[in-house]
Scaffold this active site. Structure first.
Site, PDB file in Angstrom:
ATOM      1  N   CYS A   2       0.837  -1.196   0.000  1.00  0.00           N
ATOM      2  CA  CYS A   2       0.000   0.000   0.000  1.00  0.00           C
ATOM      3  C   CYS A   2       0.868   1.240   0.000  1.00  0.00           C
ATOM      4  CB  CYS A   2      -0.911   0.007   1.216  1.00  0.00           C
ATOM      5  SG  CYS A   2      -1.906  -1.501   1.383  1.00  0.00           S
ATOM      6  N   ARG A  27       1.222   2.002  -6.018  1.00  0.00           N
ATOM      7  CA  ARG A  27       1.378   0.995  -4.958  1.00  0.00           C
ATOM      8  C   ARG A  27       0.052   0.368  -4.549  1.00  0.00           C
ATOM      9  NH1 ARG A  27       6.286   1.066  -2.310  1.00  0.00           N
ATOM     10  NH2 ARG A  27       5.306  -0.025  -0.568  1.00  0.00           N
ATOM     11  N   TRP A  75      -3.747  -1.612  -1.433  1.00  0.00           N
ATOM     12  CA  TRP A  75      -3.732  -2.872  -2.179  1.00  0.00           C
ATOM     13  C   TRP A  75      -4.254  -3.913  -1.213  1.00  0.00           C
ATOM     14  CZ3 TRP A  75      -3.246  -4.115  -7.112  1.00  0.00           C
ATOM     15  CH2 TRP A  75      -2.967  -5.432  -7.463  1.00  0.00           C
ATOM     16  N   ASN A 101       0.467  -0.619   6.097  1.00  0.00           N
ATOM     17  CA  ASN A 101       0.934  -1.426   4.967  1.00  0.00           C
ATOM     18  C   ASN A 101       1.507  -2.715   5.548  1.00  0.00           C
ATOM     19  OD1 ASN A 101       1.888  -2.349   2.479  1.00  0.00           O
ATOM     20  ND2 ASN A 101       3.825  -1.265   2.699  1.00  0.00           N
ATOM     21  N   GLY A 102       1.154  -3.861   4.965  1.00  0.00           N
ATOM     22  CA  GLY A 102       1.692  -5.120   5.450  1.00  0.00           C
ATOM     23  C   GLY A 102       0.613  -6.021   6.010  1.00  0.00           C
ATOM     24  N   GLU A 484       9.687 -19.751 -19.436  1.00  0.00           N
ATOM     25  CA  GLU A 484       9.468 -18.401 -18.923  1.00  0.00           C
ATOM     26  C   GLU A 484      10.582 -17.458 -19.367  1.00  0.00           C
ATOM     27  OE1 GLU A 484       8.103 -15.057 -16.631  1.00  0.00           O
ATOM     28  OE2 GLU A 484       7.193 -16.726 -17.728  1.00  0.00           O
ATOM     29  N   LYS A 488       9.953 -14.022 -21.639  1.00  0.00           N
ATOM     30  CA  LYS A 488      10.357 -12.667 -21.249  1.00  0.00           C
ATOM     31  C   LYS A 488      11.068 -11.960 -22.398  1.00  0.00           C
ATOM     32  CE  LYS A 488       8.417 -12.245 -17.521  1.00  0.00           C
ATOM     33  NZ  LYS A 488       7.365 -12.973 -18.212  1.00  0.00           N
ATOM     34  N   HIS A 507      15.377 -34.300 -30.855  1.00  0.00           N
ATOM     35  CA  HIS A 507      14.229 -34.735 -31.639  1.00  0.00           C
ATOM     36  C   HIS A 507      13.720 -33.642 -32.576  1.00  0.00           C
ATOM     37  CE1 HIS A 507      14.027 -38.480 -29.455  1.00  0.00           C
ATOM     38  NE2 HIS A 507      14.048 -37.821 -28.306  1.00  0.00           N
TER      39      HIS A 507
END
Length: 614
Positions: A2, A27, A75, A101-102, A484, A488, A507
């Site tokens: 947050c 945030r 958030w 926050n947290g 992944e 990217k 192959h």
């Protein structure tokens, strides 16, 4: 993750706080709120949705003048993103306001204690507990700084708390434990913020706090102490970034910032997952243990990066629980007439919680009476709402379109799911599960170790900025990492990049190998099912044809050195957890190479953060 702002000075706090929240909206944008000290009472307003909703509300119903205030952009973690759960939260009588926050891990037991004493809680949040505890302290006659010290000693978890006492508008008091908070030092005014962008238009002089410290700001000064009340000092520094860089913590791209946030993101995703008896506890799960004991098949559905997290999850779930697992692309799932029963658990992985393909897939699964569990980063989004249960990843907002910390925290959530199923079904002993959880708790430090060698990876990216193609090879849990890594590069560098299972190279794909071609090789840890030896064989195959082998291998693996043109060491961890560290160099490589090519790393062409069409 947050955004928090605090202010004491001679300006109108409302304007300073709202301006700071605007800078911090990246945030969190589930809700926003503000609290001011005014004539012994807290004057506040808070609204669900983006900051604009709060601004509109206080334009229509202005708040009183005040030079002391705090604000928050949320958030969501505990509780849905609505007006009631938005911050700030008030104490029992409305004298004191808190933003946070947290995660406070022991909030449930503290809430029970407060309710037993007659406190009425209005929200679903863990934050409101802190507000009631703090107000009870100051009501007993002590100052807010001492109250904050006392309360913080009772709290478990990672948190930043900022509070104001309307009966003492001379100060704002804050505390931090494993959560960001910085002080802005002005002349006749001082500031608090989650990062320096909250106050950079007012001052570039900042104070960094240590762990488990309380800070009190007034117009004239700043004082710091430990949770135990002992005097302490912060570290003064000058901010030489511009505003744009300040929002990105000094980085050029949000994506790069988010890569470097991953140690904290992994730690946050692990917070509060074990109860006082040491058992795994997933409080958002909603599916009962009885429901999960009946599960005889798991189908994981996802898209893009989330799909690769699901591929890793297959290895973990099958190994720890012996339940059969299928991994499906969400866009293909319902069109193949999948076999689903009430004993099938469908796991939907989505960073945004709005991915259209995945949403349609879970709707199909629920029609077939299967249980659906979401793994998601966004509280209150559609996929968690329409699922039977959810594991939130707690990564915080991810601004860069190409997912980085979202991927790592999805991996953590998948490991937690696998271990929880093993616990419920009894396929692993408690000490075995605890051992893996202890290993997971070590992962933030291991991720940081890899990030500390970023300059080596950047140099490698600059060396290959002219490459036309890059290949990625892996085995077992390293195969999804190869996929992944290739994704990217495709997403942000617009290069041809392919990931392969190393055993499949001979192959057909080996025809792509030509002299000088860079090939990333994700080498499994030594000593498990000949995986390591088989990977060495694949490396020799491409090396014999002139490729450049860039080998990511565990620290101390000397056996790989003769076959590596470049050796990239990562901490030695169990094979199932290796994706958490081996993917980091690939993220750094892609970000730096795209930067060298002059691309917009945060907003690559043709892509969107949330894919809301099928």
């Amino acid at each position: 993750m947050c955004g928090i702002v605090g202010y004491v000075g001679d300006k109108q706090a409302r304007n300073v706080v709202i301006e700071g929240l605007r800078r911090l909206e990246y945030r969190g944008y589930d809700s926003a709120g503000i609290a001011l000290a005014h004539k012994g009472r807290v004057a506040s307003d808070k609204r669900a949705g983006k900051l604009a909703n709060l601004e509109k509300a206080i334009d229509e119903t202005p708040l009183p003048e005040s030079t002391t205030g705090i604000g928050h952009t949320r958030w969501a973690t505990h509780g849905a993103p609505n007006d009631v759960n938005a911050h700030p939260h008030l104490g029992r009588t409305g004298r004191l306001a808190v933003v946070h926050n947290g995660i406070i891990e022991n909030f449930a037991s503290l809430r029970t204690e407060l309710e037993r004493d007659g406190h009425e809680m209005l929200s679903e949040t863990d934050t409101e507990v802190a507000a009631h505890l703090l107000e009870a302290e100051v009501a007993g006659g002590i100052d807010l700084t001492t109250a904050m010290q006392n309360v913080c000693r009772r709290l478990e978890g990672a948190f930043t708390l900022v509070a104001l006492d309307a009966e003492d508008p001379s100060c704002v008091v804050a505390a931090r434990r494993n959560s960001p908070l910085v002080v802005g030092i002005g002349e006749g005014e001082n500031f608090l913020g989650s990062d320096v962008s909250a106050f950079i238009e007012h001052t570039r002089e900042a104070l960094e706090l240590g762990q488990d410290q309380v800070v009190t700001i007034t117009r004239d000064g700043v004082s710091v102490s430990g949770f135990d009340g002992t005097p302490a000092e912060g570290r003064r520094y000058h901010v030489d970034w511009d505003l744009t860089a300040a929002e990105k913590d000094g980085h050029d791209w949000f994506m790069r910032k988010e890569i470097f946030e991953q140690p904290r993101a992994v730690a946050d995703s692990l917070l509060g997952r074990r109860n006082e008896e040491g058992l795994l506890h997933l409080d958002e799960m909603r599916l009962s243990d009885e429901d999960l004991r009946d599960i005889d098949k798991v189908i994981i559905i996802a898209a893009g990066t989330s799909f690769y997290a699901g591929m890793v999850a297959k290895y973990a779930i099958e190994h720890w629980t012996r339940i059969s697992v299928e991994v499906e692309l969400a866009s293909e799932f319902r069109y193949r007439d999948p076999i689903l029963t009430h004993s099938t658990l469908v796991v939907a992985i989505s960073q945004s919680g709005e991915t259209a393909d995945t949403l349609q897939a879970i709707r199909h699964a629920r029609v077939q009476r299967s249980k659906v569990l979401a793994i998601c980063n966004t509280n209150g989004s559609t996929i968690p709402r329409e699922s039977d249960g959810v594991i939130y990843t707690h990564a915080g907002p991810e601004i860069g379109v190409a997912s980085t910390k979202g991927f790592l925290t999805q991996l953590v959530a998948c490991y937690l799911l696998a271990l929880y199923l093993a616990q419920v079904k009894g396929t692993r002993y408690g000490d075995e599960i605890s051992q893996v959880m202890d290993q997971l708790d070590e992962m933030p430090a291991h991720v940081q170790t890899v990030l500390d060698s970023h300059e080596t990876i950047y140099a490698l990216a600059r060396e290959y900025a002219g490459a036309r193609s890059v290949l990625f090879l892996g085995r077992h849990a390293g195969y999804p990492v190869a996929l992944e890594g290739a994704l990217k590069l495709k997403e942000i560098a617009y290069l041809h990049a392919e990931g392969f299972a190393a055993g499949e190279l001979k192959h057909g794909p080996i025809a792509l190998v030509e002299p000088g071609l860079p090939v990333f090789c994700i080498v499994p840890p030594q000593g498990r099912d000949q995986l390591h030896e088989k990977m060495v064989s694949g490396i020799q195959e491409v090396r014999a044809r002139g490729a450049r082998t860039l080998c990511i291998a565990e620290q101390g693996d000397e056996s790989i050195a003769p076959y590596a043109d470049v050796l990239i060491p990562v901490p030695a961890v169990p094979v199932l957890l290796q994706p958490l560290v081996s993917v980091i160099p690939l993220q750094l490589f892609a970000c730096e190479l795209a930067t060298q090519l002059g691309h917009d790393v945060d907003q690559p062409r043709n892509l969107a953060k949330s894919v809301t069409v099928e």
